[in-house]
Design a protein around this motif. Structure first.
Motif, PDB file in Angstrom:
ATOM      1  N   GLY A 156       0.815  -1.204   0.000  1.00 36.37           N
ATOM      2  CA  GLY A 156       0.000   0.000   0.000  1.00 36.37           C
ATOM      3  C   GLY A 156       0.848   1.253   0.000  1.00 36.37           C
ATOM      4  O   GLY A 156       2.081   1.185   0.002  1.00 36.37           O
ATOM      5  N   GLN A 157       0.192   2.397  -0.003  1.00 33.75           N
ATOM      6  CA  GLN A 157       0.904   3.664   0.073  1.00 33.75           C
ATOM      7  C   GLN A 157      -0.017   4.729   0.634  1.00 33.75           C
ATOM      8  O   GLN A 157      -1.241   4.566   0.659  1.00 33.75           O
ATOM      9  CB  GLN A 157       1.437   4.082  -1.296  1.00 33.75           C
ATOM     10  N   ILE A 158       0.576   5.808   1.100  1.00 31.05           N
ATOM     11  CA  ILE A 158      -0.215   6.870   1.725  1.00 31.05           C
ATOM     12  C   ILE A 158      -1.012   7.641   0.684  1.00 31.05           C
ATOM     13  O   ILE A 158      -2.201   7.905   0.848  1.00 31.05           O
ATOM     14  CB  ILE A 158       0.703   7.837   2.509  1.00 31.05           C
ATOM     15  N   ALA A 159      -0.347   8.025  -0.381  1.00 33.81           N
ATOM     16  CA  ALA A 159      -0.997   8.785  -1.451  1.00 33.81           C
ATOM     17  C   ALA A 159      -0.146   8.702  -2.701  1.00 33.81           C
ATOM     18  O   ALA A 159       1.057   8.418  -2.636  1.00 33.81           O
ATOM     19  CB  ALA A 159      -1.186  10.249  -1.034  1.00 33.81           C
ATOM     20  N   LYS A 160      -0.775   8.953  -3.837  1.00 34.84           N
ATOM     21  CA  LYS A 160      -0.029   8.952  -5.092  1.00 34.84           C
ATOM     22  C   LYS A 160      -0.507  10.107  -5.967  1.00 34.84           C
ATOM     23  O   LYS A 160      -1.646  10.587  -5.837  1.00 34.84           O
ATOM     24  CB  LYS A 160      -0.202   7.629  -5.834  1.00 34.84           C
ATOM     25  N   LEU A 161       0.370  10.549  -6.857  1.00 37.18           N
ATOM     26  CA  LEU A 161       0.046  11.637  -7.769  1.00 37.18           C
ATOM     27  C   LEU A 161      -0.567  11.050  -9.038  1.00 37.18           C
ATOM     28  O   LEU A 161       0.039  10.204  -9.698  1.00 37.18           O
ATOM     29  CB  LEU A 161       1.318  12.418  -8.104  1.00 37.18           C
ATOM     30  N   LYS A 162      -1.792  11.464  -9.359  1.00 39.92           N
ATOM     31  CA  LYS A 162      -2.486  10.943 -10.526  1.00 39.92           C
ATOM     32  C   LYS A 162      -3.106  12.097 -11.307  1.00 39.92           C
ATOM     33  O   LYS A 162      -3.928  12.837 -10.792  1.00 39.92           O
ATOM     34  CB  LYS A 162      -3.578   9.953 -10.082  1.00 39.92           C
ATOM     35  N   ASN A 163      -2.642  12.239 -12.553  1.00 40.87           N
ATOM     36  CA  ASN A 163      -3.137  13.313 -13.421  1.00 40.87           C
ATOM     37  C   ASN A 163      -3.014  14.687 -12.766  1.00 40.87           C
ATOM     38  O   ASN A 163      -3.915  15.523 -12.850  1.00 40.87           O
ATOM     39  CB  ASN A 163      -4.593  13.048 -13.824  1.00 40.87           C
ATOM     40  N   GLY A 164      -1.863  14.891 -12.099  1.00 42.14           N
ATOM     41  CA  GLY A 164      -1.597  16.186 -11.484  1.00 42.14           C
ATOM     42  C   GLY A 164      -2.281  16.428 -10.161  1.00 42.14           C
ATOM     43  O   GLY A 164      -2.135  17.504  -9.568  1.00 42.14           O
TER      44      GLY A 164
END
Length: 415
Positions: A213-221
Motif C-alpha cells: 500500500g501507500q499513503i498517497a499517489k500523484l495521478k493526473n496532477g
C-alpha cells in the motif's frame, strides 16, 4: 479536524508571502563586514555530537578571521513556527536544519536559496543518498544539502530473547510469536514485549508499505489518498494485530512521550522499534545485552520497509549565502560523515555505507509523498487520529482509512 486542516493549509499562502518579502531584501552576503553567521541545528546535535559541531565551527572561524558561528539549538516541536517568524521579520538564520519531510513546503514557497550551481562544490555530492537528496530538490533545482539519515530497526534485549529460546525473527509472524512468548514470561504490569506507541505512524506506515500500500499517489496532477486500498488496509490490519499482541503502550500515545528508549532502560520493554541510534540510550544495566535486527516483514526473509528519516541543511532567503555555504561544506565533510556513521547514523553519502543493521534496514525504505503540503498532513495529525481510531475500535479500519484518505487528498491538493 477540517477546521484545523483548513487553518494549516492557509499557512502555505502566508508563507509564500513571507518568502516573497524575504527574497526582495538585499542578501546579507553583500554586507561589507559580517561578524557572525547564525546556524540553527536541532538539539540532536547538541546532545549527540557536539564535538563535530565544534570542530566545524573552529575550522570555519580559522578560515574566516573575525567571523563567529552562533549555533542556536532548536526543538522539532516549534522550530517551524519560529522560522516562519524570522521569514516575516527579515532576520532568518544563515543555515537551518530541516527535517526531510519539511523541505518541500518551504522550497515551493521560495523560502530557500537555490544551490543548484554550487551543488558540485559540496563534499560527496556525486554520491549523496538518493532518498535523502531527493527531499532537497524541487522542480529540478537543489535547495537542500543532505545532512544525515536514520532507518528504523528493532533494538532488543538478547537475554530475554534467549530465555524465550527465540532467534532473531525473519518474518512478522515469527516476531509476533516471539513477542507473545516473552509477554507470558514477563507479565508484570506495564511491560511490553515490543514497546510501540499506538499512534507512531512512522512504524505503522511501514506495515502499509510492506503489504504494497501507500499513503498517497500523484495521478493526473492531483494527489489521491491511498490508505483505503485493499493492500493498505491489509497493512493497517496487520499493524493492529501486531500492536495488540506485542505492545502494552497507550493506543492513543505518541512515540516521544515517553521516549521508547526510556521505557527500555527502565526494564519495561524487551524490544523497541525506532532509529538505530536508540542503542545509545538503553541504560548501563542493559548495554551488554542490547542488540539490533532489521524489522521483519510479512514475507519471510524480507525486511519491512522503514521510514528513512533524516535532515537537510538549507540556506534561507536573505541569509549570508557565501558564508553559509562555506560552513555547510565543512560540516558535511567526509570526516564528519564518518563520525556520524560511527555513532549509528546513516551518512549522506553511499561511499561510506557499510553493512551495519542500520544500513541494511535502509535498503528497504519508504518516504512520504513529496507534496508541498505534506507538512500540513503531519501537523493536522491525520495519520495519528486514524491509528487511534483503529486501535481503540472507535472506527473500523475501512472507515478510519477512508476518512484519512479523504483528508489527505484535501490537504495535499489545497492551493
Amino acid at each position: 479536524m477540517r477546521v484545523r486542516l483548513f487553518a494549516a493549509a492557509a499557512v502555505v499562502l502566508t508563507l509564500a508571502v513571507m518568502a516573497s518579502t524575504a527574497s526582495a531584501r538585499t542578501s546579507r552576503s553583500g554586507s561589507a563586514a559580517a561578524s557572525k553567521i547564525t546556524v540553527w541545528l536541532q538539539v540532536d546535535a547538541q546532545s549527540g555530537w557536539p564535538n563535530l559541531v565544534a570542530a566545524a565551527n573552529q575550522e570555519f572561524e580559522s578560515k574566516h578571521p573575525g567571523v563567529n558561528v552562533d549555533v542556536q539549538y532548536q526543538t522539532w516541536g516549534d522550530h517551524l513556527s519560529k522560522f516562519d517568524a524570522t521569514l516575516a521579520g527579515g532576520n532568518t538564520p544563515d543555515v537551518i536544519e530541516m527535517g526531510n519531510t519539511e523541505m518541500t513546503k518551504y522550497m515551493a514557497a521560495n523560502a530557500f536559496a537555490n544551490l543548484t550551481s554550487q551543488k558540485s562544490s559540496f563534499p560527496n555530492s556525486k554520491n549523496w543518498l538518493k532518498g535523502l537528496a531527493a527531499s532537497g530538490v524541487y522542480n529540478g533545482k537543489t535547495y537542500g544539502v543532505p545532512y544525515y539519515a536514520g532507518s528504523r530497526v528493532v533494538t532488543y534485549r538478547s537475554d530475554l530473547f534467549a530465555k524465550a529460546h527465540a532467534k532473531v525473527p525473519t518474518s512478522l509472524a515469527q516476531f509476533t510469536a516471539t513477542a507473545k512468548k516473552i509477554g507470558k514470561q514477563n507479565n508484570k504490569k506495564g511491560f511490553s514485549p515490543v514497546y510501540i506507541a499506538g499512534t507512531d505512524w512512522y512504524i505503522a506506515m511501514g506495515f502499509v508499505y510492506d503489504f504494497g500500500g501507500q499513503i498517497a499517489k500523484l495521478k493526473n496532477g492531483k494527489w489521491v489518498g491511498g490508505l483505503e486500498s485493499k493492500k493498505a488496509m491489509a497493512g493497517l490490519a496487520a499493524y493492529k494485530r501486531f500492536f495488540n499482541a506485542a505492545s502494552r503502550a497507550s493506543k492513543t500515545g505518541v512515540e516521544n512521550r515517553p521516549q521508547p528508549y526510556d521505557v527500555y532502560s527502565q526494564g519495561k520493554a524487551a524490544s523497541i522499534v525506532g532509529p538505530g541510534w536508540f542503542s545509545c540510550c538503553v541504560g548501563k544495566k542493559y548495554t551488554k545485552t542490547t542488540k539490533q535486527f532489521v524489522m521483519p516483514g510479512h514475507v519471510k526473509g524480507q525486511g519491512m520497509p522503514g521510514f528513512l528519516g533524516g535532515s537537510d541543511l538549507a540556506v534561507p532567503i536573505g541569509a549570508n549565502k557565501a558564508m553559509a555555504l562555506d560552513w555547510i561544506k565543512l560540516y558535511t565533510s567526509t570526516q564528519t560523515m564518518s563520525a556520524l556513521r560511527g555513532i549509528g547514523n546513516i551518512p549522506n553519502t553511499t561511499s561510506l555505507l557499510g553493512s551495519s543493521i542500520n544500513e541494511k534496514a535502509a535498503q528497504q525504505s519508504w518516504f512520504v509523498p513529496t507534496a508541498k503540503n505534506w507538512v500540513n498532513v503531519e501537523n493536522g495529525n491525520i495519520l495519528r487520529n486514524m491509528l487511534a481510531q483503529i486501535l481503540t475500535g472507535k472506527l473500523s479500519i475501512k472507515q478510519a482509512a477512508q476518512s484519512a484518505s479523504d483528508n489527505i487528498s484535501s490537504v495535499l491538493n489545497a492551493s
